[in-house]
Motif scaffolding. Structure first.
Motif, PDB file in Angstrom:
ATOM      1  N   ASP A   1      -8.980  -0.175  -0.077  1.00  0.00           N
ATOM      2  CA  ASP A   1      -8.910  -0.790  -1.405  1.00  0.00           C
ATOM      3  C   ASP A   1     -10.171  -0.382  -2.157  1.00  0.00           C
ATOM      4  O   ASP A   1     -11.270  -0.847  -1.843  1.00  0.00           O
ATOM      5  N   ILE A   2     -10.029   0.505  -3.125  1.00  0.00           N
ATOM      6  CA  ILE A   2     -11.212   1.015  -3.824  1.00  0.00           C
ATOM      7  C   ILE A   2     -11.824  -0.011  -4.770  1.00  0.00           C
ATOM      8  O   ILE A   2     -12.895   0.218  -5.328  1.00  0.00           O
ATOM      9  N   ASP A   3     -11.165  -1.161  -4.940  1.00  0.00           N
ATOM     10  CA  ASP A   3     -11.696  -2.199  -5.821  1.00  0.00           C
ATOM     11  C   ASP A   3     -12.544  -3.225  -5.080  1.00  0.00           C
ATOM     12  O   ASP A   3     -13.169  -4.086  -5.708  1.00  0.00           O
ATOM     13  N   ARG A   4     -12.578  -3.142  -3.762  1.00  0.00           N
ATOM     14  CA  ARG A   4     -13.331  -4.153  -3.011  1.00  0.00           C
ATOM     15  C   ARG A   4     -14.810  -3.785  -2.918  1.00  0.00           C
ATOM     16  O   ARG A   4     -15.210  -2.637  -3.115  1.00  0.00           O
ATOM     17  N   GLY A   5     -15.600  -4.804  -2.602  1.00  0.00           N
ATOM     18  CA  GLY A   5     -17.004  -4.569  -2.326  1.00  0.00           C
ATOM     19  C   GLY A   5     -17.224  -4.400  -0.844  1.00  0.00           C
ATOM     20  O   GLY A   5     -16.272  -4.310  -0.053  1.00  0.00           O
TER      21      GLY A   5
ATOM     22  N   ASP B   1     -17.334   3.349 -10.672  1.00  0.00           N
ATOM     23  CA  ASP B   1     -17.795   1.999 -10.378  1.00  0.00           C
ATOM     24  C   ASP B   1     -17.396   1.537  -8.982  1.00  0.00           C
ATOM     25  O   ASP B   1     -17.765   0.442  -8.566  1.00  0.00           O
ATOM     26  N   SER B   2     -16.664   2.342  -8.235  1.00  0.00           N
ATOM     27  CA  SER B   2     -16.169   1.918  -6.925  1.00  0.00           C
ATOM     28  C   SER B   2     -17.288   1.921  -5.896  1.00  0.00           C
ATOM     29  O   SER B   2     -18.120   2.842  -5.839  1.00  0.00           O
TER      30      SER B   2
ATOM     31  N   LYS C   1      -1.195  -1.259  -6.303  1.00  0.00           N
ATOM     32  CA  LYS C   1      -1.354  -2.262  -7.343  1.00  0.00           C
ATOM     33  C   LYS C   1       0.007  -2.830  -7.742  1.00  0.00           C
ATOM     34  O   LYS C   1       1.028  -2.141  -7.638  1.00  0.00           O
TER      35      LYS C   1
ATOM     36  N   GLU D   1       2.917  -0.771  -9.521  1.00  0.00           N
ATOM     37  CA  GLU D   1       2.623   0.659  -9.403  1.00  0.00           C
ATOM     38  C   GLU D   1       3.797   1.352  -8.726  1.00  0.00           C
ATOM     39  O   GLU D   1       4.176   1.006  -7.602  1.00  0.00           O
TER      40      GLU D   1
ATOM     41  N   ARG E   1     -13.320   6.882 -10.453  1.00  0.00           N
ATOM     42  CA  ARG E   1     -13.794   5.506 -10.373  1.00  0.00           C
ATOM     43  C   ARG E   1     -15.269   5.468 -10.001  1.00  0.00           C
ATOM     44  O   ARG E   1     -15.629   5.180  -8.873  1.00  0.00           O
TER      45      ARG E   1
ATOM     46  N   HIS F   1       0.834  -1.201   0.000  1.00  0.00           N
ATOM     47  CA  HIS F   1       0.000   0.000   0.000  1.00  0.00           C
ATOM     48  C   HIS F   1       0.869   1.251   0.000  1.00  0.00           C
ATOM     49  O   HIS F   1       2.081   1.206   0.209  1.00  0.00           O
TER      50      HIS F   1
END
Length: 352
Positions: free
Chosen positions: A202-206, A140-141, A94, A97, A138, A59
């Motif tokens: 983590d902006i990709d998690r649900g 979709d986040s 990532k 990155e 984002r 991170h």
């Protein structure tokens, strides 16, 4: 761009010293502000440093400079430096990155701008709906809200200008934010901690509350403890009295939050205070309904618990005036909320 650790910036040097205990002499990525806030610039933070981390998960660790007194003591409070805190933020890194995302630095600047413009500060346990994804690019986040907690590694330090807390910003999914409002932020984060070590966002998690076991644990905590949010900063908290009627006026954007906070506070014997820039509404559980102007620009309302459902039902995010039959003489008026950007400019979007 950095600033020299000289006697001219003892507050800055104290922050660097705290970071050196973790990162040694590692050189961070750094963004500096050319046109400073005190000189009329748009950004309140003088700088943001970012360190890459591999453990416990990869991170970026962002740390702000500017919410405290970096250069000289200006406030009259000898115990705290400036606002008493600097922001930190841990963002999942990532694979491959090599440069920290700029949007996270902009998030911290926006939070600083809110504090400087409104005069409302943050503390551990506070939370905020940012009305969209925290990562501006984002859509979709699922991470659309934030909470604040003491940074688990940096904690609090002393400086020549007073104490400084490192207040970590933690991204939350909408369902998690709703749970924080109904419960206690620290308790919620404690439950979620095994899934988000060091509270890395983590902006990709649900939503972690999609896990039935976690959701059940949180629901039990809400039922047992109620909400710890005794004070809500709102844009509109006004009233008018006359002819035996008191009309409470709140904004559509925050009506749902107010209703949930009332349900999470009053049944547990706790009051709720709504504070706007120029007024204060105080709700408290009472045996009988009563309304009184306790002091200039402050209204005190006692609410019998048997009437709470009808009161909160009137607090829905649609504009309109709604008499509360169970509380004779009380009217709840919800007014449209005009959305503003981080600079205070109207966006054209209206809620309600």
């Amino acid at each position: 761009m950095g600033i020299d650790d000289t006697d001219e910036s003892p507050g800055w040097a104290a922050i660097d010293g705290a970071l050196a205990h973790i990162y040694g002499d590692a050189e961070p990525h750094h963004w500096g502000t050319l046109h400073k806030w005190v000189l009329g610039g748009p950004d309140p933070l003088d700088g943001i440093s970012v360190y890459p981390r591999d453990e416990p998960v990869p991170h970026w660790h962002y740390v702000s400079y500017g919410m405290t007194e970096l250069y000289e003591k200006q406030s009259e409070n000898p115990d705290e430096s400036g606002w008493g805190f600097e922001f930190t933020f841990r963002l999942a890194r990532k694979p491959g990155e090599t440069t920290p995302p700029v949007w996270a630095a902009n998030l911290l600047q926006n939070l600083g701008r809110y504090v400087f413009n409104s005069g409302n500060w943050f503390e551990s346990g506070h939370h905020m709906d940012v009305n969209g994804p925290i990562a501006s690019d984002r859509d979709d986040s699922a991470i659309r809200a934030i909470a604040f907690i003491l940074d688990p590694e940096l904690g609090q330090i002393g400086t020549p200008h007073g104490s400084v807390q490192f207040l970590q910003v933690v991204g939350l999914a909408t369902e998690e934010y709703e749970a924080a409002r109904q419960w206690r932020t620290e308790s919620l984060l404690e439950v979620l901690a095994p899934r988000i070590p060091l509270y890395v966002t983590d902006i990709d998690r649900g939503s972690l509350l999609d896990d039935p076991q976690l959701a059940a644990t949180v629901a039990a905590g809400i039922a047992r403890d109620g909400s710890s949010a005794g004070l809500l900063y709102v844009t509109t908290a006004h009233w008018e009295s006359g002819s035996g009627t008191t009309t409470l006026r709140v904004g559509a954007l925050q009506a749902t939050s107010i209703a949930e906070a009332l349900r999470g506070r009053l049944p547990h014997g706790n009051e709720l205070i709504l504070k706007s820039e120029d007024s204060l509404l105080r709700f408290a559980p009472g045996d009988t309904f009563a309304v009184a102007e306790a002091e200039p620009n402050a209204l005190h309302i006692d609410v019998p618990l048997a009437t709470l459902d009808e009161l909160t039902a009137a607090l829905r995010p649609q504009a309109g005036s709604r008499p509360v039959a169970a509380l004779p003489g009380l009217v709840v008026e919800v007014v449209p909320t005009t959305m503003r950007d981080e600079y205070g400019n109207e966006t054209g979007e209206v809620i309600g």
